[in-house]
Design a protein around this motif. Sequence first.
Motif, PDB file in Angstrom:
ATOM      1  N   GLU A 283     -42.209 -20.062 -33.238  1.00 29.22           N
ATOM      2  CA  GLU A 283     -42.553 -18.770 -32.661  1.00 29.22           C
ATOM      3  C   GLU A 283     -41.379 -18.182 -31.885  1.00 29.22           C
ATOM      4  N   CYS A 284     -40.671 -19.021 -31.161  1.00 29.92           N
ATOM      5  CA  CYS A 284     -39.518 -18.579 -30.389  1.00 29.92           C
ATOM      6  C   CYS A 284     -38.426 -18.027 -31.305  1.00 29.92           C
ATOM      7  N   LEU A 285     -38.057 -18.804 -32.318  1.00 26.18           N
ATOM      8  CA  LEU A 285     -36.963 -18.395 -33.199  1.00 26.18           C
ATOM      9  C   LEU A 285     -37.324 -17.149 -33.995  1.00 26.18           C
ATOM     10  N   VAL A 286     -38.528 -17.090 -34.550  1.00 27.50           N
ATOM     11  CA  VAL A 286     -38.940 -15.926 -35.336  1.00 27.50           C
ATOM     12  C   VAL A 286     -38.902 -14.667 -34.475  1.00 27.50           C
ATOM     13  N   THR A 287     -39.382 -14.773 -33.246  1.00 27.99           N
ATOM     14  CA  THR A 287     -39.381 -13.618 -32.347  1.00 27.99           C
ATOM     15  C   THR A 287     -37.969 -13.146 -32.057  1.00 27.99           C
ATOM     16  N   ILE A 288     -37.072 -14.065 -31.777  1.00 27.43           N
ATOM     17  CA  ILE A 288     -35.672 -13.708 -31.502  1.00 27.43           C
ATOM     18  C   ILE A 288     -35.018 -13.102 -32.734  1.00 27.43           C
ATOM     19  N   MET A 289     -35.313 -13.645 -33.911  1.00 30.14           N
ATOM     20  CA  MET A 289     -34.743 -13.093 -35.139  1.00 30.14           C
ATOM     21  C   MET A 289     -35.240 -11.672 -35.395  1.00 30.14           C
ATOM     22  N   ARG A 290     -36.462 -11.376 -34.981  1.00 30.56           N
ATOM     23  CA  ARG A 290     -36.966 -10.005 -35.120  1.00 30.56           C
ATOM     24  C   ARG A 290     -36.241  -9.061 -34.173  1.00 30.56           C
ATOM     25  N   VAL A 291     -35.874  -9.549 -32.984  1.00 29.85           N
ATOM     26  CA  VAL A 291     -35.126  -8.717 -32.050  1.00 29.85           C
ATOM     27  C   VAL A 291     -33.797  -8.289 -32.660  1.00 29.85           C
ATOM     28  N   ILE A 292     -33.165  -9.183 -33.426  1.00 26.61           N
ATOM     29  CA  ILE A 292     -31.861  -8.835 -33.996  1.00 26.61           C
ATOM     30  C   ILE A 292     -31.988  -8.203 -35.385  1.00 26.61           C
TER      31      ILE A 292
ATOM     32  N   THR B   4     -26.232 -35.253 -51.089  1.00 28.63           N
ATOM     33  CA  THR B   4     -25.264 -35.966 -50.247  1.00 28.63           C
ATOM     34  C   THR B   4     -25.242 -37.463 -50.507  1.00 28.63           C
ATOM     35  N   LEU B   5     -26.337 -37.982 -51.103  1.00 25.01           N
ATOM     36  CA  LEU B   5     -26.502 -39.420 -51.340  1.00 25.01           C
ATOM     37  C   LEU B   5     -26.492 -40.207 -50.024  1.00 25.01           C
ATOM     38  N   LYS B   6     -26.852 -39.535 -48.920  1.00 22.76           N
ATOM     39  CA  LYS B   6     -27.012 -40.192 -47.625  1.00 22.76           C
ATOM     40  C   LYS B   6     -28.499 -40.346 -47.319  1.00 22.76           C
ATOM     41  N   ASN B   7     -28.806 -41.053 -46.243  1.00 21.82           N
ATOM     42  CA  ASN B   7     -30.211 -41.256 -45.885  1.00 21.82           C
ATOM     43  C   ASN B   7     -30.590 -40.462 -44.635  1.00 21.82           C
ATOM     44  N   THR B   8     -29.905 -39.328 -44.414  1.00 20.15           N
ATOM     45  CA  THR B   8     -30.235 -38.462 -43.273  1.00 20.15           C
ATOM     46  C   THR B   8     -30.423 -37.025 -43.736  1.00 20.15           C
ATOM     47  N   ASP B   9     -31.239 -36.311 -42.979  1.00 21.82           N
ATOM     48  CA  ASP B   9     -31.449 -34.887 -43.232  1.00 21.82           C
ATOM     49  C   ASP B   9     -31.615 -34.199 -41.882  1.00 21.82           C
ATOM     50  N   PHE B  10     -31.610 -32.867 -41.919  1.00 21.97           N
ATOM     51  CA  PHE B  10     -31.692 -32.095 -40.684  1.00 21.97           C
ATOM     52  C   PHE B  10     -33.077 -31.460 -40.551  1.00 21.97           C
ATOM     53  N   PHE B  11     -33.678 -31.639 -39.392  1.00 20.37           N
ATOM     54  CA  PHE B  11     -35.029 -31.162 -39.122  1.00 20.37           C
ATOM     55  C   PHE B  11     -35.004 -30.151 -37.976  1.00 20.37           C
ATOM     56  N   PHE B  12     -35.837 -29.126 -38.107  1.00 17.85           N
ATOM     57  CA  PHE B  12     -35.940 -28.103 -37.063  1.00 17.85           C
ATOM     58  C   PHE B  12     -37.082 -28.384 -36.089  1.00 17.85           C
ATOM     59  N   PHE B  13     -38.097 -29.090 -36.514  1.00 12.65           N
ATOM     60  CA  PHE B  13     -39.292 -29.377 -35.709  1.00 12.65           C
ATOM     61  C   PHE B  13     -39.931 -28.079 -35.212  1.00 12.65           C
ATOM     62  N   PRO B  14     -40.406 -27.245 -36.158  1.00 19.90           N
ATOM     63  CA  PRO B  14     -40.902 -25.907 -35.805  1.00 19.90           C
ATOM     64  C   PRO B  14     -42.131 -25.893 -34.902  1.00 19.90           C
ATOM     65  N   LYS B  15     -42.961 -26.928 -34.962  1.00 18.55           N
ATOM     66  CA  LYS B  15     -44.199 -26.915 -34.183  1.00 18.55           C
ATOM     67  C   LYS B  15     -44.042 -27.534 -32.794  1.00 18.55           C
ATOM     68  N   ARG B  16     -42.867 -28.015 -32.493  1.00 17.67           N
ATOM     69  CA  ARG B  16     -42.624 -28.589 -31.173  1.00 17.67           C
ATOM     70  C   ARG B  16     -42.465 -27.461 -30.146  1.00 17.67           C
ATOM     71  N   ALA B  17     -42.990 -27.665 -28.951  1.00 19.11           N
ATOM     72  CA  ALA B  17     -42.866 -26.656 -27.902  1.00 19.11           C
ATOM     73  C   ALA B  17     -41.401 -26.458 -27.548  1.00 19.11           C
TER      74      ALA B  17
END
Length: 232
Positions: free
Chosen positions: A55-64, A117-130
């Motif tokens: 919610e925070c990111l979407v709102t800020i992206m709408r501002v810009i 990448t053939l690695k065992n890591t990925d990047f997460f945003f955790f959208p539902k976290r406060a």
Amino acid sequence: MKKLIIAVVAIMYLLGMINVYADNSCVLEIRTMLNQLNILDESGFSNPDAITREECLVTIMRVIGVTDEEIEKLNGADLISFADTAAFSYFGCADLAGIAYGEECVVDYPTERTSHTLKNTDFFFFPKRAVTTKECLAFMIRCLQSDKADFDLTLEKAKDHGLINDKDDFIQNPNSIISQDDFFVLLERFLHQKRYKYYDRVDNRFRMDGYIDEEQSMTYLEFLTQRQMAEQ
């Protein structure tokens, strides 16, 4: 009718009736303005006591300048963004524009990124976290400059940009969850920042990584108000 309301908001801004340095005493006025500028959904946020990172990111992206209509038009198959969000979305735009960054985590299952990448890591945003106050400010600061700001310097940068001051109670513990009222205050101050990173349709083209206003020719509030009036 909507055009008239937008014009009134613009006049209120120009006459100083909307506080350029807002505080919690004018939250209702701020919320009304944000609704009229299509920054907030009519339904509001999912939790009255907190705001999610989504919610925070979407709102800020709408501002810009990002809109739901432009997001709905996005499509493709070659973009890899956060593992826990859609790529062709507000999140993908924020990722490409350097406004949001994911947390690298070990995964024990294949993802689109690990298959490349053939690695065992990925990047997460955790959208539902406060979202915390510091995370919220970091999103805003990255809209205002080209370089990736050191997260540890978030408060210092926010003060430099005039987003916060020493009188703000909510920065006493910047790693705590930000309240809705405090988020609205920050949004109002952010609207008065000179535009740097922004989104618009230029030559009938919408770029997911956005555009840069090197001259910082107007504030985000002026940008959104002018665009809405032109669309009426």
